[in-house]
Write a protein that holds these residues in place. Structure first.
Motif, PDB file in Angstrom:
ATOM      1  N   THR A   1      -5.102  -4.027   2.327  1.00  0.00           N
ATOM      2  CA  THR A   1      -4.246  -3.257   1.420  1.00  0.00           C
ATOM      3  C   THR A   1      -4.999  -2.064   0.849  1.00  0.00           C
ATOM      4  N   VAL A   2      -6.255  -2.276   0.458  1.00  0.00           N
ATOM      5  CA  VAL A   2      -7.074  -1.182  -0.075  1.00  0.00           C
ATOM      6  C   VAL A   2      -7.253  -0.093   0.971  1.00  0.00           C
ATOM      7  N   ARG A   3      -7.591  -0.486   2.186  1.00  0.00           N
ATOM      8  CA  ARG A   3      -7.831   0.497   3.245  1.00  0.00           C
ATOM      9  C   ARG A   3      -6.557   1.269   3.608  1.00  0.00           C
ATOM     10  N   LEU A   4      -5.449   0.552   3.718  1.00  0.00           N
ATOM     11  CA  LEU A   4      -4.197   1.214   4.061  1.00  0.00           C
ATOM     12  C   LEU A   4      -3.757   2.176   2.958  1.00  0.00           C
ATOM     13  N   ALA A   5      -3.902   1.767   1.700  1.00  0.00           N
ATOM     14  CA  ALA A   5      -3.534   2.643   0.584  1.00  0.00           C
ATOM     15  C   ALA A   5      -4.420   3.882   0.531  1.00  0.00           C
ATOM     16  N   THR A   6      -5.701   3.711   0.851  1.00  0.00           N
ATOM     17  CA  THR A   6      -6.629   4.845   0.854  1.00  0.00           C
ATOM     18  C   THR A   6      -6.237   5.877   1.911  1.00  0.00           C
ATOM     19  N   ILE A   7      -5.832   5.385   3.074  1.00  0.00           N
ATOM     20  CA  ILE A   7      -5.408   6.294   4.148  1.00  0.00           C
ATOM     21  C   ILE A   7      -4.150   7.061   3.750  1.00  0.00           C
ATOM     22  N   MET A   8      -3.207   6.364   3.104  1.00  0.00           N
ATOM     23  CA  MET A   8      -1.894   6.958   2.856  1.00  0.00           C
ATOM     24  C   MET A   8      -1.804   7.797   1.589  1.00  0.00           C
ATOM     25  N   PHE A   9      -2.724   7.659   0.653  1.00  0.00           N
ATOM     26  CA  PHE A   9      -2.523   8.309  -0.643  1.00  0.00           C
ATOM     27  C   PHE A   9      -2.416   9.830  -0.579  1.00  0.00           C
ATOM     28  N   PRO A  10      -3.122  10.537   0.323  1.00  0.00           N
ATOM     29  CA  PRO A  10      -2.934  12.004   0.391  1.00  0.00           C
ATOM     30  C   PRO A  10      -1.493  12.421   0.663  1.00  0.00           C
ATOM     31  N   TYR A  11      -0.670  11.499   1.158  1.00  0.00           N
ATOM     32  CA  TYR A  11       0.757  11.765   1.342  1.00  0.00           C
ATOM     33  C   TYR A  11       1.391  12.232   0.031  1.00  0.00           C
ATOM     34  N   LEU A  12       0.913  11.700  -1.098  1.00  0.00           N
ATOM     35  CA  LEU A  12       1.442  12.084  -2.406  1.00  0.00           C
ATOM     36  C   LEU A  12       1.276  13.571  -2.660  1.00  0.00           C
ATOM     37  N   ALA A  13       0.081  14.113  -2.418  1.00  0.00           N
ATOM     38  CA  ALA A  13      -0.170  15.524  -2.680  1.00  0.00           C
ATOM     39  C   ALA A  13       0.762  16.410  -1.854  1.00  0.00           C
TER      40      ALA A  13
ATOM     41  N   ALA B   1       0.827  -1.209   0.000  1.00  0.00           N
ATOM     42  CA  ALA B   1       0.000   0.000   0.000  1.00  0.00           C
ATOM     43  C   ALA B   1       0.862   1.261   0.000  1.00  0.00           C
ATOM     44  N   PHE B   2       1.941   1.268   0.765  1.00  0.00           N
ATOM     45  CA  PHE B   2       2.818   2.433   0.834  1.00  0.00           C
ATOM     46  C   PHE B   2       3.611   2.617  -0.455  1.00  0.00           C
ATOM     47  N   ARG B   3       3.889   1.514  -1.144  1.00  0.00           N
ATOM     48  CA  ARG B   3       4.643   1.592  -2.388  1.00  0.00           C
ATOM     49  C   ARG B   3       3.938   2.469  -3.416  1.00  0.00           C
ATOM     50  N   PHE B   4       2.604   2.468  -3.432  1.00  0.00           N
ATOM     51  CA  PHE B   4       1.866   3.181  -4.473  1.00  0.00           C
ATOM     52  C   PHE B   4       2.031   4.698  -4.368  1.00  0.00           C
ATOM     53  N   PRO B   5       1.672   5.344  -3.238  1.00  0.00           N
ATOM     54  CA  PRO B   5       1.906   6.796  -3.167  1.00  0.00           C
ATOM     55  C   PRO B   5       3.385   7.144  -3.197  1.00  0.00           C
TER      56      PRO B   5
ATOM     57  N   VAL C   1      -1.144  -2.193  14.279  1.00  0.00           N
ATOM     58  CA  VAL C   1       0.106  -1.494  13.975  1.00  0.00           C
ATOM     59  C   VAL C   1       0.090  -0.969  12.545  1.00  0.00           C
ATOM     60  N   GLY C   2      -0.375  -1.813  11.611  1.00  0.00           N
ATOM     61  CA  GLY C   2      -0.431  -1.407  10.210  1.00  0.00           C
ATOM     62  C   GLY C   2      -1.292  -0.181   9.993  1.00  0.00           C
ATOM     63  N   TYR C   3      -2.465  -0.144  10.624  1.00  0.00           N
ATOM     64  CA  TYR C   3      -3.346   1.007  10.460  1.00  0.00           C
ATOM     65  C   TYR C   3      -2.774   2.252  11.131  1.00  0.00           C
ATOM     66  N   ALA C   4      -2.153   2.077  12.285  1.00  0.00           N
ATOM     67  CA  ALA C   4      -1.546   3.223  12.972  1.00  0.00           C
ATOM     68  C   ALA C   4      -0.413   3.820  12.133  1.00  0.00           C
ATOM     69  N   LEU C   5       0.386   2.965  11.515  1.00  0.00           N
ATOM     70  CA  LEU C   5       1.468   3.440  10.659  1.00  0.00           C
ATOM     71  C   LEU C   5       0.932   4.215   9.457  1.00  0.00           C
ATOM     72  N   SER C   6      -0.171   3.758   8.911  1.00  0.00           N
ATOM     73  CA  SER C   6      -0.750   4.432   7.743  1.00  0.00           C
ATOM     74  C   SER C   6      -1.184   5.862   8.076  1.00  0.00           C
ATOM     75  N   TRP C   7      -1.841   6.024   9.225  1.00  0.00           N
ATOM     76  CA  TRP C   7      -2.226   7.370   9.650  1.00  0.00           C
ATOM     77  C   TRP C   7      -0.982   8.220   9.921  1.00  0.00           C
ATOM     78  N   GLY C   8       0.077   7.577  10.440  1.00  0.00           N
ATOM     79  CA  GLY C   8       1.329   8.300  10.679  1.00  0.00           C
ATOM     80  C   GLY C   8       1.959   8.799   9.392  1.00  0.00           C
ATOM     81  N   VAL C   9       1.884   8.006   8.328  1.00  0.00           N
ATOM     82  CA  VAL C   9       2.419   8.418   7.029  1.00  0.00           C
ATOM     83  C   VAL C   9       1.707   9.669   6.530  1.00  0.00           C
ATOM     84  N   MET C  10       0.380   9.667   6.626  1.00  0.00           N
ATOM     85  CA  MET C  10      -0.376  10.828   6.153  1.00  0.00           C
ATOM     86  C   MET C  10      -0.019  12.077   6.962  1.00  0.00           C
TER      87      MET C  10
END
Length: 533
Positions: free
Chosen positions: A128-140, A44-48, A189-198
């Motif tokens: 994977t879908v949920r984690l990628a959705t959380i993290m994608f705004p990191y790209l912007a 999921a993180f690889r995409f953004p 842990v995975g979900y917490a990390l995703s919010w941390g990325v954003m």
């Protein structure tokens, strides 16, 4: 400031980011290992992250920087401000539209682009879908930050843009510490990390935004319009994005292929983190500094200075990269064992990650050389040629990965990556020579073989030392003994390599420093008065 001083500024900041990254990966390995949650998060993180490298670092540090520098010289700081506002308006609008589109399309994207191998596991696919959705705004956030980082680099203010990525790792380390305190399970842990990325994306954007304002440029929002400058940027940015992010394109493709086997995605990610230390400290530092310096030299007609910049840069990166490559090749296993083997990270995972890391070591010089060669094209506003070579290397990578993965798994994919890297580096160098844009000097030709000799002797010495210190470096020893032994071995290897390099004439500190000094008499008139001292 000398060129080597600027390399050191960016390299030191990048080193800090990479060291914090090690701490993050160590904690993450213990928390989630190489299991399904680790695969889901890394995929999921690889995409953004891929989009960030393609359209942020790749496009703006190669297309935006020369145009921004040209605007400064032609129209002063006011013209540069106007140009940056035009670009900001278009970029912000496009990023918002892209983010909305990707968020709505994420299930389809994961199924077809990111990890088609996860489809058969409904839980893994949904995570994977949920984690990628959380993290994608990191790209912007990071795309806007990259634009401002390019502005800072053009003004010779390198530190803020280089230090900002540290905060991603600091925030994620904090998240992992909190998760350990609260006894989170791997999925939590995975979900917490995703919010941390954003959250980290917004923090990094704030850092460079403030730095740009402190540099004397206050960017206002303009209605997005396709001005002549913006059109020129887009013409340069598309091929530059593909070229600058070729490694990420290959990684995204390889993630897609690797999703067919459990644990391969996370194994590649853990190995990549270690090999990114020398690549980031040396390669990114050189690429960040060399492009604006080379562009200014060529713009001023200083061909001799441009040739000196290119040759000394290659000399510098080989001096530091060859020993790192040799060390990764022969001592990958004790490094991986010390960094990762605890908690949910098993001994079998150590063997797999170490094998991948050793292969990456063989490709390290190629990927660093690519970063030193590409500015020779981009500084001349030629982004098309490197794009063609990048496409060729992608074809090499995909064909080899598809061939080797069924039999060799992760190591097969790593072999495809480094082969593609060497092909790309050879094509870039050959074209620079053919066009007469690269003037090889005698010191470079005589020093590289001597540096190879020093690195080879060091590798042989490490090989025999590992056999002698097998017990001290094994999991049976305490972590204190392993740490002390590993640090001692690394320091002894450095002394051996650098001693041989200087004794054989492969390196001469005085000559390197003199060669890397900017020729102030030739370039002083081009330097903007706002340049940091």
């Amino acid at each position: 400031m000398s060129l080597i001083g600027k390399f050191a500024t960016v390299g030191t900041a990048t080193l800090g980011s990479r060291l914090f990254g090690f701490a993050r990966e160590m904690l993450m390995a213990a928390a989630v290992g190489t299991g399904p949650v680790a695969d889901a998060f890394n995929a999921a993180f690889r995409f953004p992250n891929t989009f960030r490298r393609l359209f942020a670092e790749g496009a703006f540090n190669s297309a935006f920087v020369p145009l921004f520098a040209k605007e400064i010289e032609a129209n002063g700081m006011e013209g540069a401000k106007r140009f940056s506002e035009e670009v900001f308006g278009v970029l912000f609008t496009v990023l918002m539209a892209l983010t909305i589109l990707m968020e709505l399309s994420m299930p389809f994207i994961v199924r077809t682009v990111i990890a088609p191998g996860f489809v058969e596991d409904a839980v893994k696919f949904d995570n994977t879908v949920r984690l990628a959705t959380i993290m994608f705004p990191y790209l912007a956030c990071m795309s806007l930050a990259a634009m401002m980082g390019g502005m800072l680099n053009s003004l010779h203010r390198y530190f803020a843009a280089a230090i900002a990525p540290v905060f991603l790792n600091i925030i994620l380390i904090g998240v992992l510490g909190f998760a350990w305190w609260k006894s989170y399970d791997p999925l939590q842990v995975g979900y917490a990390l995703s919010w941390g990325v954003m959250a980290a994306g917004f923090v990094q954007l704030a850092i460079v935004w403030i730095a740009v304002r402190n540099a004397g440029i206050k960017i206002g929002f303009r209605r997005p319009r396709m001005t002549g400058n913006v059109k020129r940027l887009l013409v340069l940015a598309l091929p530059a994005a593909i070229t600058g992010g070729i490694t990420q394109i290959n990684l995204l493709i390889n993630t897609n292929i690797a999703s067919g086997k459990e644990g391969v995605i996370s194994s590649l990610a853990y190995a990549d983190r270690i090999y990114q230390l020398p690549l980031g400290v040396v390669g990114i530092a050189v690429a960040t500094v060399l492009l604006p310096e080379l562009a200014r030299a060529l713009r001023g007609g200083h061909q001799v200075e441009a040739a000196n910049l290119q040759n000394r840069s290659v000399e510098f990166v080989m001096f530091l990269t060859l020993p790192a490559a040799a060390a990764l090749l022969v001592m990958a296993e004790p490094i991986v064992r010390f960094l990762y083997e605890r908690g949910n990270f098993s001994a079998s995972a150590t063997g797999t990650v170490a094998e991948i890391l050793g292969i990456y070591g063989l490709g390290l010089p190629a990927f660093v050389l690519i970063k030193a060669f590409i500015p020779g094209f981009f500084a001349r506003e030629d982004t098309r040629t490197p794009m063609i070579f990048a496409a060729i290397s992608v074809i090499v990578n995909v064909s080899m990965a598809l061939t080797l993965f069924p039999s060799y798994g992760g190591p097969g994919i790593a072999t495809a990556e480094i082969t593609a890297g060497w092909v790309n580096a050879a094509l870039l160098f050959g074209m620079l020579l053919w066009r007469g844009h690269w003037k090889i000097d005698i010191p470079l030709l005589t020093r590289i073989p001597r540096l190879l000799f020093a690195a080879g002797v060091m590798a042989i010495a490490i090989h025999y030392a590992l056999a002698y210190l097998a017990f001290e470096l094994s999991s049976a020893s305490s972590i204190v003994v392993r740490a002390g032994t590993l640090v001692t071995l690394v320091l002894a290897s450095m002394v051996l390599y650098f001693g041989l390099a200087f004794l054989t004439g492969g390196a001469n500190l005085g000559m390197v420093k003199r060669g890397l000094k900017r020729r102030q008499a030739k370039t002083e008139s081009q330097v903007d008065p706002t340049e940091a001292p």
